[in-house]
Scaffold this active site. Structure first.
Site, PDB file in Angstrom:
ATOM      1  N   ASP A   1       4.241  43.110  49.122  1.00 52.74           N
ATOM      2  CA  ASP A   1       4.681  41.763  48.710  1.00 52.74           C
ATOM      3  C   ASP A   1       5.157  40.923  49.889  1.00 52.74           C
ATOM      4  O   ASP A   1       4.687  39.808  50.103  1.00 52.74           O
ATOM      5  CB  ASP A   1       5.846  41.851  47.706  1.00 52.74           C
ATOM      6  CG  ASP A   1       5.362  42.201  46.306  1.00 52.74           C
ATOM      7  OD1 ASP A   1       4.149  42.107  46.048  1.00 52.74           O
ATOM      8  OD2 ASP A   1       6.226  42.558  45.483  1.00 52.74           O
TER       9      ASP A   1
ATOM     10  N   ASP B   1      17.853  40.725  40.536  1.00 48.03           N
ATOM     11  CA  ASP B   1      18.025  40.569  41.977  1.00 48.03           C
ATOM     12  C   ASP B   1      17.861  39.131  42.465  1.00 48.03           C
ATOM     13  O   ASP B   1      18.558  38.687  43.361  1.00 48.03           O
ATOM     14  CB  ASP B   1      17.068  41.509  42.720  1.00 48.03           C
ATOM     15  CG  ASP B   1      17.518  42.962  42.599  1.00 48.03           C
ATOM     16  OD1 ASP B   1      18.744  43.183  42.456  1.00 48.03           O
ATOM     17  OD2 ASP B   1      16.664  43.858  42.641  1.00 48.03           O
TER      18      ASP B   1
ATOM     19  N   ARG C   1      22.648  43.799  47.180  1.00 52.03           N
ATOM     20  CA  ARG C   1      22.061  42.447  47.243  1.00 52.03           C
ATOM     21  C   ARG C   1      22.948  41.399  47.901  1.00 52.03           C
ATOM     22  O   ARG C   1      22.466  40.633  48.737  1.00 52.03           O
ATOM     23  CB  ARG C   1      21.628  41.967  45.852  1.00 52.03           C
ATOM     24  CG  ARG C   1      20.549  42.794  45.216  1.00 52.03           C
ATOM     25  CD  ARG C   1      19.335  42.963  46.093  1.00 52.03           C
ATOM     26  NE  ARG C   1      18.425  43.931  45.503  1.00 52.03           N
ATOM     27  CZ  ARG C   1      17.380  44.440  46.118  1.00 52.03           C
ATOM     28  NH1 ARG C   1      17.080  44.072  47.347  1.00 52.03           N
ATOM     29  NH2 ARG C   1      16.616  45.328  45.524  1.00 52.03           N
TER      30      ARG C   1
ATOM     31  N   SER D   1       8.268  51.278  40.735  1.00 49.92           N
ATOM     32  CA  SER D   1       8.959  50.351  41.631  1.00 49.92           C
ATOM     33  C   SER D   1      10.278  51.004  42.018  1.00 49.92           C
ATOM     34  O   SER D   1      11.086  51.344  41.153  1.00 49.92           O
ATOM     35  CB  SER D   1       9.202  49.024  40.913  1.00 49.92           C
ATOM     36  OG  SER D   1      10.261  48.339  41.558  1.00 49.92           O
TER      37      SER D   1
END
Ligand code: ARG
Length: 418
Positions: free
Chosen positions: A21, A130, A101, A182
């Site tokens: 990505d 996120d 995060r 994932s």
């Protein structure tokens, strides 16, 4: 959109992982916004995908690369406060991803400001937590910077389409075999979702797990660990003083080898979706358990019981992206005050996926053997109990007396014919 300021190109700081990505993203952003890309990777103790990142980022088209070692800050300023708080989202999840995060977002902002970037970009999807954690933090720390979330707006519908784009544009993406899941990983834990895990009735296949053995495969002999805490913070293992990072890494290994810290959770996302996530958090599971045991010994009753509500509030706040909030700071003040006496030792047993307590001690222990004992050494005043119970139950006694007289059929207990 081609923002040329003083003839200079727009500069975008991208939270970069080196995966497909964000590799495709470097090229896509460059082309779409005619921009220069500064790729930024934070080290939170992840074991995968951190080799040759600089080379990879530059080869894929970034004009600069920042690698920021955030491990110590993560442990000291994010993990320990959450441990002291007893913060487990929906009673279970120690929030490795959620805690990382805000720190990654802060590191991205710092790099962006140092490089003179005008825009921030990240690779989060449009239906997860996120994106919220990142963007709420961006807005709190640097509201002047623009934000782009390519995955929310680009044309690719699948991994295959991204690979086709990479081929077409000559973007070197490593032909690594795609994991069927994932996975997000750092020192505090691994989060695993997607693929067959999307069916909540499907048992997670063994290959979903990254850092723990199945409890059935764990040794037949139990392992003992003694954890030392000072004011709620772990400072040593088995009699040896240890820095936080080493301590967590050690417990991850020992715990993982004993199948400790696996969980399978249907959780409530901030964006209103229920999702199924599998977690592996050996060290976090052991430390939360041991810390709680020490609190049972050292916290005064009302503080211990009140703090359970604070733990939930603190967990919700972390999960929901509000780390940089006055509420978190205010709760920290309360929590730190409670931790003044959370100093001592907890001995735990790890055995086939379970953690149990073997013993605990503290100079601040509120456990008084002379009061608790049922032997002749007892110093508790039994006679005083009589008067205590009389007064303690007086309100109930009076209420029921009145109710029996006024409404005999509905008085409390009237339907209990024992
Ligand atoms: N559900 C977790 C959270 O919101 C983890 C999210 C990322 N998970 C993943 N497997 N990539 O904190």
């Amino acid at each position: 959109m081609n923002a040329h300021t003083n003839g200079k190109k727009e500069k975008i700081a991208l939270a970069y992982s080196g995966g497909l990505d964000t590799s495709v993203m470097i090229h896509w952003l460059k082309e779409k916004f005619d921009a220069e890309i500064v790729a930024v990777t934070g080290n939170l103790g992840q074991t995968k995908e951190i080799e040759n990142l600089e080379q990879k980022a530059l080869k894929t088209g970034a004009s600069a690369f920042h690698f920021v070692d955030l491990r110590e800050a993560f442990v000291e300023s994010y993990i320990w406060p959450s441990l002291k708080a007893g913060a487990l989202y929906e009673d279970i999840y120690p929030m490795a991803t959620s805690l990382g995060r805000p720190l990654l977002a802060k590191a991205l902002v710092d790099a962006a400001l140092a490089e003179g970037c005008t825009t921030l970009a990240h690779g989060c999807t449009g239906k997860g937590n996120d994106q919220v954690r990142f963007e709420v933090t961006f807005a709190a720390l640097a509201p002047q910077l623009k934000v782009i979330a390519p995955v929310r707006e680009w044309e690719f519908k699948s991994r295959e389409e991204e690979i086709a784009y990479a081929d077409l544009k000559g973007i070197p993406v490593a032909a690594t075999k795609k994991s069927p899941y994932s996975i997000d990983e750092n020192i505090w834990g691994t989060s695993i979702e997607c693929g067959v895990l999307e069916n909540p009735m499907t048992v997670p296949p063994e290959d979903a797990y990254q850092r723990t053995v199945a409890p059935e495969q764990a040794p037949d002999e139990a392992t003992q660990v003694e954890i030392e805490f000072e004011q709620g913070v772990p400072i040593g293992l088995d009699g040896k003083k240890m820095d936080g990072l080493t301590l967590i890494e050690t417990l991850n290994k020992i715990g993982g080898a004993n199948g400790v810290g696996r969980m399978d959770l249907i959780e409530n996302r901030l964006v209103g979706i229920k999702s199924r996530e599998v977690y592996e958090t050996p060290a976090a599971t052991i430390l939360h358990f041991a810390h709680r045991e020490l609190e049972r010994l050292t916290l005064e009753k009302t503080v211990f019981q009140y703090k359970r509500g604070v733990s939930q509030d603190y967990a919700n706040l972390i999960y929901n992206g509000l780390w940089f909030s006055p509420m978190r700071v205010a709760l920290d003040a309360f929590i730190n005050e409670t931790q003044r006496t959370v100093t001592g030792l907890v001995r735990v047993k790890l055995f086939k996926g379970n953690v149990s307590v073997l013993g605990r001690m503290s100079p601040y222990s509120l456990y008084n053997e002379e009061l608790a004992t049922y032997t002749a050494a007892d110093t508790f005043n039994h006679r005083a109990a009589e008067g205590f119970i009389h007064i303690y139950g007086l309100g109930l006694k009076t209420y029921n007396e009145v109710l029996r007289k006024t409404e005999p059929s509905v008085s409390i207990g009237a339907d209990i014919s024992l």
